[in-house]
Design an enzyme around this catalytic site. Structure first.
Site: not given
Ligand SMILES: [Zn+2]
Length: 430
Positions: A285, A375
């Site tokens: 996030e 990611d």
């Molecule tokens: Zn995401």
């Protein structure tokens, strides 16, 4: 009779084809997806062995099928309602009756649009109820009480009334004040409103629906705060939300803008993941923030607002557009001003979805790119990929995600890559 005549107009036929084209595509995508998941219904696909056990996989297939079949009914119903509303002549009839009774002042026109919006959202209510209390319930996800469900709808309506109506009145006023360039002014005002909402929503609006609490003292808090400090993210911006009030689904998201930015972790997520897994989710996030995805997405949606108003202003000048839906020779139409734009706004709002549906695969390519990017940021920040992979696997399992969607289906509906795609990208990156 002129309503029926409108039906014969070339643009009416184009609009009808667009609506039918969309619903046929939706039903076809759903069918393709259903047969795609059914192929492996009784056996976990080779690539997923070790990720999901057989009973969970079977449940995820059943959940996917139940949602797809229900979605087919909802989509078909919406298409029928849309066609009926657009081509039965009910819109020009209602507009005429409303103007005759309440005049064509800005206030009356705003009232008309507001009532239309409420009227058009009513047919969707039973479906929303069924989805929550039948489908989600059947798979053990629903925790919403009837009281919460009704309260949510009432709060939503009041918010629209309190925030949406003044904005609508202002936009209609701008049409009278600013003349031909009204759409630029309107877009600017709506954008300003949007930004203000984004700034204030985490503090003012979201607490109307959920409870937000700081992370409780302990190992998890220490770990997450250490990560936040390492990545230069304000720790007071990390909060827990009682997502379990409505559903057992788990999630985390980024919201707000500037100083008011906030990362929200669902209590359901915290209950399901270990501390290192939660850290990797938080890192993902924070990645969205650090890589400026939030600002880029916001920029695109603001550009969308400008395009929408430009389209409304242009359509409102086209006789064929009005004629196609029976809005011809309306009283007050000769006069310029907001009254002239109101049918165009309404028709645009009804038809916009038939166009944006076809653009959704492009937007999803973009948002999936951001997911890979976030990611990669998480993996780099954590110095390993295993925690994130474990977290994503658990999330898929607990949420019964469909891990084998039809590729075309996922291109239209998935804003995130599938679990296998994300794992592959993480392993390649490592
Ligand atoms: Zn995401």
């Amino acid at each position: 009779m002129r309503y029926i005549n409108g039906f014969m107009q070339p643009f009416a036929i184009i609009a009808l084809l667009l609506i039918l084209g969309r619903v046929v595509m939706e039903l076809w995508l759903s069918r393709a997806n259903q047969s795609h998941v059914c192929v492996h219904a009784n056996e976990v696909p080779i690539l997923l062995r070790g990720i999901m056990d057989q009973p969970t996989y079977r449940r995820s297939v059943d959940y996917t099928l139940a949602k797809n079949r229900f979605g087919d009914i909802v989509n078909a119903f919406h298409a029928v309602i849309l066609i009926a509303v657009l081509f039965s002549g009910v819109l020009p009839w209602a507009f005429e009756k409303f103007s005759a009774n309440f005049g064509s002042s800005v206030l009356a026109m705003a009232g008309f649009l507001f009532l239309m919006g409420i009227g058009l959202s009513l047919p969707g209510l039973p479906f929303s109820w069924y989805g929550q209390f039948r489908i989600e319930q059947r798979f053990g996800f629903n925790t919403t009480s009837m009281k919460t469900w009704i309260a949510d709808r009432i709060k939503g309506l009041l918010l629209t009334l309190l925030l949406g109506c003044p904005l609508l009145i202002l936009v209609l006023k701008l049409i009278e004040w600013t003349g031909a360039n009204w759409w630029l002014w309107a877009a600017a005002v709506v954008i300003a409103f949007q930004l203000l909402l984004l700034l204030s929503a985490p503090a003012i609006i979201m607490p109307l629906f959920n409870k937000f609490t700081p992370l409780p003292e302990g190992e998890l808090r220490q770990r997450l705060f250490a990560l936040a400090q390492r990545t230069d993210f304000p720790t007071r911006g990390i909060e827990l939300m009682d997502g379990s009030k409505r559903s057992r689904h788990s999630n985390a998201f980024f919201t707000g803008l500037g100083r008011f930015r906030k990362i929200v972790l669902f209590d359901t997520l915290v209950a399901q993941l270990t501390a290192p897994e939660l850290e990797s989710v938080l890192a993902h996030e924070i990645g969205h923030y650090k890589k400026r995805h939030v600002i880029k997405m916001l920029g695109a949606s603001l550009a969308g607002i400008v395009m929408a108003f430009a389209a409304i202003a242009w359509l409102a000048r086209q006789q064929w557009f009005y004629r196609a839906f029976g809005f011809e020779h309306q009283p007050g139409f000769a006069a310029s001003g907001s009254c002239r734009m109101v049918p165009a706004m309404l028709l645009f709002a009804l038809l916009a979805g038939t166009i944006t549906f076809w653009v959704s695969p492009l937007i999803h390519i973009w948002s999936r790119h951001f997911e890979y990017d976030a990611d990669a940021f998480a993996a780099a920040t954590m110095g390993e990929t295993q925690s994130l992979i474990q977290a994503l696997r658990k999330l898929s399992e607990k949420n019964l995600s469909n891990l084998t969607p039809h590729p075309l289906y996922s291109s239209f509906y998935y804003s995130h890559p599938t679990l296998l795609e994300r794992e592959r990208a993480l392993q390649e990156g490592a």
